[in-house]
Design a protein around this motif. Structure first.
Motif, short mmCIF file in Angstrom:
data_model
loop_
_atom_site.label_atom_id
_atom_site.label_comp_id
_atom_site.label_asym_id
_atom_site.label_seq_id
_atom_site.Cartn_x
_atom_site.Cartn_y
_atom_site.Cartn_z
N TYR A 18 -4.59 -7.77 -4.82
CA TYR A 18 -5.93 -8.03 -5.37
C TYR A 18 -6.86 -6.86 -5.07
N ALA A 19 -6.81 -6.34 -3.84
CA ALA A 19 -7.66 -5.20 -3.47
C ALA A 19 -7.30 -3.97 -4.31
N LEU A 20 -6.02 -3.74 -4.56
CA LEU A 20 -5.61 -2.61 -5.39
C LEU A 20 -6.07 -2.79 -6.84
N PHE A 21 -6.02 -4.02 -7.33
CA PHE A 21 -6.50 -4.30 -8.68
C PHE A 21 -7.99 -4.03 -8.79
N PRO A 47 -7.00 7.15 -15.75
CA PRO A 47 -5.57 6.78 -15.70
C PRO A 47 -5.14 6.25 -14.33
N ILE A 48 -5.71 6.79 -13.26
CA ILE A 48 -5.35 6.29 -11.93
C ILE A 48 -5.80 4.84 -11.79
N GLY A 49 -7.02 4.55 -12.21
CA GLY A 49 -7.52 3.17 -12.15
C GLY A 49 -6.72 2.24 -13.04
N LEU A 50 -6.36 2.72 -14.23
CA LEU A 50 -5.57 1.89 -15.15
C LEU A 50 -4.19 1.60 -14.57
N GLN A 55 -0.37 -2.18 -12.45
CA GLN A 55 0.70 -2.45 -11.49
C GLN A 55 0.46 -3.73 -10.71
N ASN A 56 -0.79 -4.14 -10.58
CA ASN A 56 -1.10 -5.23 -9.67
C ASN A 56 -1.66 -6.47 -10.33
N TRP A 59 -2.30 -10.33 -15.68
CA TRP A 59 -3.33 -10.50 -16.69
C TRP A 59 -3.66 -9.16 -17.34
N ALA A 60 -3.83 -8.11 -16.54
CA ALA A 60 -4.16 -6.79 -17.07
C ALA A 60 -3.02 -6.25 -17.94
N LYS A 61 -1.78 -6.49 -17.52
CA LYS A 61 -0.64 -6.04 -18.32
C LYS A 61 -0.64 -6.70 -19.69
#
Length: 102
Positions: A18-21, A47-50, A55-56, A59-61
């Motif tokens: 969650y923290a990485l997201f 791109p780093i944030g995306l 990866q985490n 839902w985002a995927k």
């Protein structure tokens, strides 16, 4: 079997994921804010944030896949910025298909 590295072990924890997201989302927001400034800030931070967000978060995927289906040109641009292996495979396959069709 290979021992998982530190990043993989940390990602096994739900709070760390969650923290990485959240960190990824914040990086994407900061990238948009500094985009008008001179320099390559947007091209590096977004791109780093995306990648962190994808990866985490399942839902985002899902959202990213839906976005790529609706806007393939922009999805391809984002894949190139993230240097995704799957995007390189698709480009190579499309190039072979073009050669076979001619």
């Amino acid at each position: 079997m290979a021992k998982p590295n530190l990043y993989q072990r940390l990602r096994a924890n739900a709070q760390v994921r969650y923290a990485l997201f959240v960190t990824g989302v914040l990086l994407m927001i900061v990238a948009v804010l500094i985009g008008p400034l001179p320099g390559p800030g947007f091209v590096i931070l977004f791109p780093i944030g995306l990648m962190l967000a994808l990866q985490n978060s399942l839902w985002a995927k899902r959202r990213y896949v839906r976005f790529k289906m609706r806007h393939p040109r922009y999805g391809d641009w984002a894949d190139r910025l993230m240097r995704r292996v799957s995007a390189a495979r698709r480009r190579a396959r499309a190039a072979l298909d073009r050669l076979d069709g001619n």
